[in-house]
Design a protein around this motif. Sequence first.
Motif, mmCIF file in Angstrom:
data_model
loop_
_atom_site.group_PDB
_atom_site.id
_atom_site.type_symbol
_atom_site.label_atom_id
_atom_site.label_comp_id
_atom_site.label_asym_id
_atom_site.label_seq_id
_atom_site.Cartn_x
_atom_site.Cartn_y
_atom_site.Cartn_z
ATOM 1 N N THR A 101 -5.861 -1.180 5.599
ATOM 2 C CA THR A 101 -5.387 -1.020 4.289
ATOM 3 C C THR A 101 -6.046 -1.790 3.291
ATOM 4 O OG1 THR A 101 -3.470 0.087 5.084
ATOM 5 C CG2 THR A 101 -3.701 -0.277 2.652
ATOM 6 N N PHE A 102 -6.586 -2.880 4.000
ATOM 7 C CA PHE A 102 -7.152 -4.005 3.178
ATOM 8 C C PHE A 102 -8.114 -3.566 1.679
ATOM 9 C CE2 PHE A 102 -6.571 -7.943 5.830
ATOM 10 C CZ PHE A 102 -5.237 -7.454 5.937
ATOM 11 N N GLY A 103 -9.061 -2.557 2.322
ATOM 12 C CA GLY A 103 -10.148 -2.183 1.253
ATOM 13 C C GLY A 103 -9.330 -1.368 0.299
ATOM 14 N N PHE A 104 -8.415 -0.659 0.559
ATOM 15 C CA PHE A 104 -7.691 0.235 -0.407
ATOM 16 C C PHE A 104 -6.921 -0.830 -1.364
ATOM 17 C CE2 PHE A 104 -3.389 2.265 -1.379
ATOM 18 C CZ PHE A 104 -3.621 3.160 -2.049
ATOM 19 N N LEU A 105 -6.168 -1.747 -0.865
ATOM 20 C CA LEU A 105 -5.577 -2.804 -1.703
ATOM 21 C C LEU A 105 -6.507 -3.462 -2.634
ATOM 22 C CD1 LEU A 105 -2.674 -4.135 0.414
ATOM 23 C CD2 LEU A 105 -2.359 -2.613 -1.632
ATOM 24 N N ARG A 106 -7.590 -3.859 -2.277
ATOM 25 C CA ARG A 106 -8.731 -4.485 -3.060
ATOM 26 C C ARG A 106 -8.855 -3.762 -4.242
ATOM 27 N NH1 ARG A 106 -10.870 -6.823 1.921
ATOM 28 N NH2 ARG A 106 -12.368 -4.735 2.067
ATOM 29 N N HIS B 225 2.583 4.923 6.802
ATOM 30 C CA HIS B 225 1.330 4.179 6.849
ATOM 31 C C HIS B 225 0.206 5.097 5.671
ATOM 32 C CE1 HIS B 225 2.173 1.500 9.873
ATOM 33 N NE2 HIS B 225 2.540 2.283 10.845
ATOM 34 N N VAL B 226 0.752 5.671 4.715
ATOM 35 C CA VAL B 226 0.309 6.584 3.786
ATOM 36 C C VAL B 226 -0.405 5.453 2.624
ATOM 37 C CG1 VAL B 226 0.514 8.446 2.201
ATOM 38 C CG2 VAL B 226 1.751 8.372 4.346
ATOM 39 N N HIS B 227 -1.720 5.954 2.351
ATOM 40 C CA HIS B 227 -2.284 5.052 1.361
ATOM 41 C C HIS B 227 -1.933 5.875 -0.077
ATOM 42 C CE1 HIS B 227 -5.248 3.278 4.430
ATOM 43 N NE2 HIS B 227 -3.987 2.866 4.559
ATOM 44 N N ALA C 285 0.993 -1.212 -0.025
ATOM 45 C CA ALA C 285 0.036 -0.025 -0.108
ATOM 46 C C ALA C 285 0.826 1.254 0.053
ATOM 47 C CB ALA C 285 -0.975 0.125 1.216
ATOM 48 N N GLY C 286 2.292 1.052 -0.154
ATOM 49 C CA GLY C 286 3.194 2.289 -0.065
ATOM 50 C C GLY C 286 3.193 3.097 -1.341
ATOM 51 N N GLY C 287 4.058 3.798 -1.310
ATOM 52 C CA GLY C 287 4.418 4.820 -2.560
ATOM 53 C C GLY C 287 4.683 3.977 -3.662
ATOM 54 N N VAL C 288 5.693 2.863 -3.500
ATOM 55 C CA VAL C 288 6.218 2.139 -4.578
ATOM 56 C C VAL C 288 5.019 0.799 -4.788
ATOM 57 C CG1 VAL C 288 8.036 0.513 -5.212
ATOM 58 C CG2 VAL C 288 8.509 2.500 -4.176
ATOM 59 N N GLY C 289 4.367 0.379 -3.781
ATOM 60 C CA GLY C 289 3.725 -0.574 -3.530
ATOM 61 C C GLY C 289 2.456 -0.393 -4.655
#
Length: 305
Positions: free
Chosen positions: A180-185, A296-298, A154-158
Amino acid sequence: MSRAVRYRQFGGLDVLELQEVPEPHAGPDEVRVRVTAAGLNPMDWQIAAKPEMAARFGITLPAGFGSDFAGVVDEAGAEAAGFSVGDRVHGAAIGRSVADFVLVKTPTTTLWRTPESISDEVAATLPVAGLTASAALAAIGLRAGDAVLIGGAAGGVGIFAVQLAKLAGARVLGTASERTFGFLRELGAESVAYGPGLPDRVRALAPEGITAATDLFGREAAEAALELGVAPERISTVADGPALPGVHATGAVDAKPGSLERIADVIRSGELTVPIAATFPVEQFREAVTMQAGRHVHGKIVVTL
């Protein structure tokens, strides 16, 4: 006079200052970019805090701050090659990007034209993070049908690595905090909580196994992949620290030519999005760096000038 974030000694946030500095002008083989946006990366505050890391990039005191920028060429020397006044551009200038002006010596491999449909704020996030993600995936030979574990998804590179891996046809499992799970989905990844017991959680999510991994934050995901039987040559890391035997240690400098242009193309086509977590005017750069350093930034953080 112009403005630039600078520091006279290594240390934490308190060493950074927004200073008035003499306005720079392009030399015979240089272009000057009037910066409108600067994207932040963890390496920026790490360079400012760690003399040994600064030395790796040739940074000496006093120093500027930041790596990525976007803006418009507003001066070009008589011998400057490849760019003209009025060109919208984005690029990487380690230790110099959070400033009203950046000078770039030409010809160069660290400055790119910004496509018309991409904003300066988005363009300013691309060089370090985009090239690092591309290099990390290329190092492990990611291909269609792979099941890849991405540490720090969920990070800047991720955010780039997850989407590039999906575009390559891979199944993506990304480590993150549960909030962060929802953001990654939304980015196309299957989420798995980081921390002790990671191999067991990955095994439960993908009982058929994973075939590759890249760790963008530390070594936890890489070590989990080794425990799960992934061959070392199919694992990469980008963090500092001792390398794991047989595992690829890589970074933006290892990206293949044309990588950033390909990322720009998939942004233009709508196949890849760049979530921007927050933007701050340069007068509030301390708030921006504090948020970035929290890790911990999305998405990406951008400073505007």
